[in-house]
Design a protein around this motif. Sequence first.
Motif, PDB file in Angstrom:
ATOM      1  N   ALA A 159       0.809  -1.213   0.000  1.00 29.13           N
ATOM      2  CA  ALA A 159       0.000   0.000   0.000  1.00 29.13           C
ATOM      3  C   ALA A 159       0.845   1.266   0.000  1.00 29.13           C
ATOM      4  O   ALA A 159       2.053   1.233   0.266  1.00 29.13           O
ATOM      5  CB  ALA A 159      -0.921  -0.005   1.210  1.00 29.13           C
ATOM      6  N   TYR A 160       0.195   2.400  -0.275  1.00 30.70           N
ATOM      7  CA  TYR A 160       0.842   3.707  -0.264  1.00 30.70           C
ATOM      8  C   TYR A 160       0.826   4.353   1.117  1.00 30.70           C
ATOM      9  O   TYR A 160       1.803   4.945   1.542  1.00 30.70           O
ATOM     10  CB  TYR A 160       0.173   4.636  -1.279  1.00 30.70           C
ATOM     11  CG  TYR A 160       0.480   4.264  -2.711  1.00 30.70           C
ATOM     12  CD1 TYR A 160       1.609   4.757  -3.349  1.00 30.70           C
ATOM     13  CD2 TYR A 160      -0.366   3.408  -3.417  1.00 30.70           C
ATOM     14  CE1 TYR A 160       1.891   4.407  -4.666  1.00 30.70           C
ATOM     15  CE2 TYR A 160      -0.095   3.059  -4.733  1.00 30.70           C
ATOM     16  CZ  TYR A 160       1.039   3.555  -5.352  1.00 30.70           C
ATOM     17  OH  TYR A 160       1.329   3.210  -6.646  1.00 30.70           O
ATOM     18  N   LEU A 217      -0.701  -5.215   8.488  1.00 28.12           N
ATOM     19  CA  LEU A 217      -2.110  -5.013   8.177  1.00 28.12           C
ATOM     20  C   LEU A 217      -2.577  -3.646   8.630  1.00 28.12           C
ATOM     21  O   LEU A 217      -2.136  -3.148   9.664  1.00 28.12           O
ATOM     22  CB  LEU A 217      -2.984  -6.061   8.891  1.00 28.12           C
ATOM     23  CG  LEU A 217      -2.644  -7.544   8.722  1.00 28.12           C
ATOM     24  CD1 LEU A 217      -3.658  -8.373   9.502  1.00 28.12           C
ATOM     25  CD2 LEU A 217      -2.634  -7.935   7.261  1.00 28.12           C
ATOM     26  N   GLY A 218      -3.501  -3.062   7.878  1.00 29.55           N
ATOM     27  CA  GLY A 218      -4.260  -1.924   8.347  1.00 29.55           C
ATOM     28  C   GLY A 218      -5.604  -2.444   8.825  1.00 29.55           C
ATOM     29  O   GLY A 218      -6.251  -3.211   8.119  1.00 29.55           O
ATOM     30  N   ALA A 219      -6.018  -2.057  10.032  1.00 34.56           N
ATOM     31  CA  ALA A 219      -7.237  -2.633  10.596  1.00 34.56           C
ATOM     32  C   ALA A 219      -8.064  -1.565  11.295  1.00 34.56           C
ATOM     33  O   ALA A 219      -7.534  -0.597  11.821  1.00 34.56           O
ATOM     34  CB  ALA A 219      -6.887  -3.752  11.579  1.00 34.56           C
ATOM     35  N   ALA A 269      -6.978  -4.298   5.855  1.00 32.22           N
ATOM     36  CA  ALA A 269      -6.354  -4.315   4.537  1.00 32.22           C
ATOM     37  C   ALA A 269      -4.902  -4.744   4.711  1.00 32.22           C
ATOM     38  O   ALA A 269      -4.241  -4.362   5.679  1.00 32.22           O
ATOM     39  CB  ALA A 269      -6.418  -2.935   3.887  1.00 32.22           C
ATOM     40  N   ILE A 270      -4.417  -5.568   3.795  1.00 31.65           N
ATOM     41  CA  ILE A 270      -3.003  -5.948   3.807  1.00 31.65           C
ATOM     42  C   ILE A 270      -2.204  -4.789   3.224  1.00 31.65           C
ATOM     43  O   ILE A 270      -2.391  -4.410   2.069  1.00 31.65           O
ATOM     44  CB  ILE A 270      -2.764  -7.235   3.004  1.00 31.65           C
ATOM     45  CG1 ILE A 270      -3.504  -8.407   3.660  1.00 31.65           C
ATOM     46  CG2 ILE A 270      -1.267  -7.531   2.905  1.00 31.65           C
ATOM     47  CD1 ILE A 270      -3.404  -9.709   2.884  1.00 31.65           C
ATOM     48  N   LEU A 271      -1.317  -4.225   4.026  1.00 37.33           N
ATOM     49  CA  LEU A 271      -0.514  -3.080   3.589  1.00 37.33           C
ATOM     50  C   LEU A 271       0.851  -3.495   3.072  1.00 37.33           C
ATOM     51  O   LEU A 271       1.404  -2.838   2.187  1.00 37.33           O
ATOM     52  CB  LEU A 271      -0.346  -2.091   4.756  1.00 37.33           C
ATOM     53  CG  LEU A 271      -1.643  -1.590   5.394  1.00 37.33           C
ATOM     54  CD1 LEU A 271      -1.326  -0.621   6.509  1.00 37.33           C
ATOM     55  CD2 LEU A 271      -2.544  -0.950   4.343  1.00 37.33           C
TER      56      LEU A 271
END
Length: 584
Positions: free
Chosen positions: A97-98, A172-174, A194-196
């Motif tokens: 991810a960004y 992970l973003g949670a 989301a998997i970052l």
Amino acid sequence: MEALKMLSLSSQPLKQLINFASCSNTIRRTSSSSSRFIVRCCSSSLSSTTAAARVGSRNRRSSTSSSPSSTSDREAVRAIRLKKVEELRSKGFEPYAYKWERTHSANQLHDIYRNLGNGEESNSESDFSFWEACFFTLRDDSGTIQLYCEKERLAGDQFEQLKTLVDIGDILGASGSIKRTEKGELSVNLSSFAILTKSLLPLPDKYHGLTDVDKRYRQRYVDMIANPDVADIFRNRAKIVSEIRKTVESLGFVEVETPVLQGAAGGAEARPFVTYHNSLGRDLYLRIATELHLKRMLVGGFEKVYEIGRIFRNEGISTRHNPEFTTIEMYEAYSDYQSMMNMAEEIVIRCALAVHGKLTIDYQGVEICLERPWRRETMHNLVKEVTGIDFNELGNDLTAAKEVTIRTLGASLEHKDKCSIETCSSVGHVLNEVFEIGVEPNLLQPTFVLDYPVEISPLAKPHRRHAGLTERFELFICGRELANAFSELTDPVDQRRRLEEQVRQHNERKEAAISDTNGSEDQGKTNEDNSYEVTLDEDFLTALEYGMPPASGMGLGIDRLVMLLTNSASIRDVIAFPVLKVQQ
């Protein structure tokens, strides 16, 4: 298969990395609140009954390891995870991810919800009943927290993605609310994730860890994930450096920067690293000290200067020595070496209080007391106290000094030490050898060793009362030199004479080394150590002729101070990325 490997590790919950951060939705204890954060997932557990029951039944002695024992296993894991990367992209998800908007750290959540009762949740509308759930043990740089994942709360097929696509080591973003389990574990009740960053390589497990010492130094990034205490050493190192700066700047010192690339390697007697500047068409040296340029600052009108910087010496590697290391050097006009003793005490004491909050510390099983006053004793008296040899009675008789030393210490002398004494060129050098062999290792409590021979102190001012000595001290703690300081030599004529004598002696040793190519292994090592060039720094001598005020100066080894205050046995433990031999 990889997902099953991840799930079997519920018995070995590593401390993981979570990065929480800011979001417009703050966490509340009532209503439908949510926390957004980033986690490095390193341990998990599945449950088909209730969360409390499954957590309580974790078998922490499971023999399953998350760190494959062979290269083929490791590559197999990597291949499986690469397929997961492809699968994520095929489903429209970017596995690298960004950014992610963050709200809180783990410790902040523990602080905010310290009064949340067992079985309670910040979202009062939540239904605690569930059929299937899983847990992750998570860590950020502030602490740990549990991630609680209930299938019915996750949209679409996110729960299946969590089971099949998330691996130990992923970031992970949670988002979710906060609850405390019936067993009292504060948890983030996951509502989305989301998997970052998709991790491709497996991390070591908690119990076996990363135990290969050489690999720990080569892959410090893995070492810090697998062994959180390692990261704490570097946090304490940063705290120590910050405290040093605050201490000296509170006393009026100004931080300056001096060249790393120098035309002459001066300020110490050490083998330098040599490089070549293509545009200038000349050799340059990585600095072996910051001293001579800091003294130029005094000539230029500064009265209190210091520099914290890297020093480079092309010499041996040991538990105390690394080819590049960090020092603070400081110089104060209109003061003498007594002032620097007070400064050394102040720096070490403030740093100890910043790290430990007390002045009695443990170092490798030895209790060290840093309470003032610290012992101050001359090198002559310490040598006499330990060995019985009174070098004051020997005068300048080099032959007698060698004979008395070898006769007195003969039974305890190693061959290399005896050779070192026999090759000494002055009584001062013999005195220093005896000190290093018999006295230095036993100086466990803080001790200032005073008044070194002039022969080994080319940059120090002559002692105002004792001929043949200089106003110089070294600070020893736990048998290790921590600081070195002088009343600085400001007489340009005397300084030139001493540096020229130092160059002459070095060149004699170098010529002897060239002619003696068939010596022993120890002799060959000595010859190699003397094979480099030593030149005068003419510009420094010119600067002294313009006039440098009376001054004291000190160099203090930051790496060794960090070793002391973090109870680290090796200098490599306190340097994030130490120099190592080429891996075969």
